[in-house]
Write an enzyme that holds these catalytic residues in place. Sequence first.
Site, PDB file in Angstrom:
ATOM      1  N   SER A  12      17.729  20.063 -16.621  1.00  7.26           N
ATOM      2  CA  SER A  12      16.596  20.900 -17.006  1.00  7.26           C
ATOM      3  C   SER A  12      17.117  22.095 -17.791  1.00  7.26           C
ATOM      4  O   SER A  12      18.184  22.622 -17.493  1.00  7.26           O
ATOM      5  CB  SER A  12      15.868  21.376 -15.751  1.00  7.26           C
ATOM      6  OG  SER A  12      15.132  22.550 -16.022  1.00  7.26           O
TER       7      SER A  12
ATOM      8  N   HIS B 191       0.837  -1.223   0.000  1.00  6.40           N
ATOM      9  CA  HIS B 191       0.000   0.000   0.000  1.00  6.40           C
ATOM     10  C   HIS B 191       0.866   1.264   0.000  1.00  6.40           C
ATOM     11  O   HIS B 191       0.452   2.306   0.509  1.00  6.40           O
ATOM     12  CB  HIS B 191      -0.939   0.031   1.207  1.00  6.40           C
ATOM     13  CG  HIS B 191      -1.700  -1.242   1.406  1.00  6.40           C
ATOM     14  ND1 HIS B 191      -2.947  -1.464   0.869  1.00  6.40           N
ATOM     15  CD2 HIS B 191      -1.368  -2.397   2.052  1.00  6.40           C
ATOM     16  CE1 HIS B 191      -3.368  -2.683   1.200  1.00  6.40           C
ATOM     17  NE2 HIS B 191      -2.418  -3.283   1.905  1.00  6.40           N
TER      18      HIS B 191
ATOM     19  N   LYS C 113      18.580  20.753 -11.395  1.00  9.14           N
ATOM     20  CA  LYS C 113      17.891  19.498 -11.677  1.00  9.14           C
ATOM     21  C   LYS C 113      18.796  18.389 -12.187  1.00  9.14           C
ATOM     22  O   LYS C 113      19.718  18.610 -12.960  1.00  9.14           O
ATOM     23  CB  LYS C 113      16.799  19.728 -12.730  1.00  9.14           C
ATOM     24  CG  LYS C 113      15.660  20.563 -12.228  1.00  9.14           C
ATOM     25  CD  LYS C 113      14.782  19.790 -11.266  1.00  9.14           C
ATOM     26  CE  LYS C 113      13.755  18.996 -12.037  1.00  9.14           C
ATOM     27  NZ  LYS C 113      12.963  18.156 -11.127  1.00  9.14           N
TER      28      LYS C 113
ATOM     29  N   GLU D  32      11.872   7.424 -16.940  1.00 10.46           N
ATOM     30  CA  GLU D  32      10.530   7.932 -17.256  1.00 10.46           C
ATOM     31  C   GLU D  32      10.114   7.541 -18.662  1.00 10.46           C
ATOM     32  O   GLU D  32       8.947   7.222 -18.915  1.00 10.46           O
ATOM     33  CB  GLU D  32      10.500   9.454 -17.108  1.00 10.46           C
ATOM     34  CG  GLU D  32      10.723   9.929 -15.682  1.00 10.46           C
ATOM     35  CD  GLU D  32      11.107  11.396 -15.649  1.00 10.46           C
ATOM     36  OE1 GLU D  32      10.295  12.231 -16.060  1.00 10.46           O
ATOM     37  OE2 GLU D  32      12.241  11.699 -15.229  1.00 10.46           O
TER      38      GLU D  32
END
Length: 473
Positions: free
Chosen positions: A276, A155, A282, A289
């Site tokens: 970035s 969970h 970043k 991804e």
Amino acid sequence: MRLWGGRFSAATDERVADFTRSIEVDRELALDDLAGSIAHVHGLGRAGLLTAEEVTQLVAGLEGLAAEVEAGRLEWDPALEDVHMNLEAALEARVGPIGRKLHTGRSRNDQVATDLRLWARRSIDRLDAAIVAMERALVGLAEREGEAVMPGLTHIQPAQPVLFAHHLLAYVEMLERDRGRLADARRRVNVSPLGAGALAGAGYPLDREATAAELGFEGVSANSMDAVSDRDFVVEMLAAVALGMVHLSRLAEEITWWSNPRFGFVRLADAFSTGSSMMPNKKNPDPAELVRGRAARVIGSLSGMLALLKGLPLTYQRDLQEDKPPLFESVATLRASLEVMAGMVETLTVDRERMRAAAAEGHTTATAVADALVRRGLPFRTAHHVVGALVAAAEAAGLALDAVTDAMITAALGASGDPAAVALAGTAGLADELRAAARLEGALASCDVVGGTAPARVRAALAAARARLEREG
Ligand code: ARG
């Protein structure tokens, strides 16, 4: 001149030619098409439809074309529609009019089915090697970080501590099953449609078995109509590929969390991260991804392929041309994803301290403490209740479960209302035993079953995985 142009008096509308052309996609099948043609020429020779001299000339021509394809020198003519007609025309240009005998006893329908099966077979073999390489990367990381302890979640909440190696080996299991599914699909891929003709069977006494054997097929299709219209092997392959992407996507998802500074479990190598354009701070896990994102496309390809087939009457319908883009793209995507994920896994670094600290958060050893009470004779339900009370007391006192006091333990046993628990309170050595069970090492060691996370079990599983990979060569 169109190879099928005899009954036509008008030229094909340019829009139709553009719309039906597939050479941009199916040139991927060129080497398979040539291999199929060489076997077919041998078959025509065996059937007495070509002389030995003709066979020699045609085979030499086809082999010459294969060399040109491999060197990237063959010029594809968009006017010639597809890979089959391009190669047939190129053969005639090379060997002269005798090239016009190649298509005897063959249709593009059994031809393209043959090509695609040959392509599928070699693609499965390449995918298998890429999956093995990914498994090696995971096993390598598990060996390197064999001691690292992490929080196991259910969970998305802290559940029980596990070894990081155990977590990684879970993915090795998934990938092994992916290999199994591909190997299983390969058996049904590896059947020769050649000789099925357009749909009814070739009109010549071709020895289909001999041609199939030459191409390394394990058998021949038993029904010509099925042979030219079946693409369920494509669906099976796409299903296995899609599931492989789903597995990689789950790992990719985990890596994005682990590499978040809030978790700080792993750091991705610079080579496997991107920055970035605006935020100089970043460091993003973009490859992970994109694996996750591309899994969506592959899932779409699988459902698209099922939709393509569902309304098709027997036998070959031109719709079937649409089988190639999703298959080619999905296979390429899985391969590239395996390669990039293997690199990511091989180069990431692990912060064992951060991982270990997180593993202890959320009283993850509570189940092990309850199990220790069961070993002292309490029913599990009572033990669960006692430890629940202990967790609440620890939380209220701001203590970890391995630091609870003797008094807290006595109180929790008493609060259960079970006389057996009350009787246990104050028993010699009990409090120390429970605090030991509450330590990460104690909790890990207690999961000592086949497939459990006890260090000795994980070491054995890791050694077995390593030995299996060694045998893969
Ligand atoms: N390009 C076609 C395909 O991929 C080849 C077979 C064409 N056959 C035909 N009868 N038009 O399916």
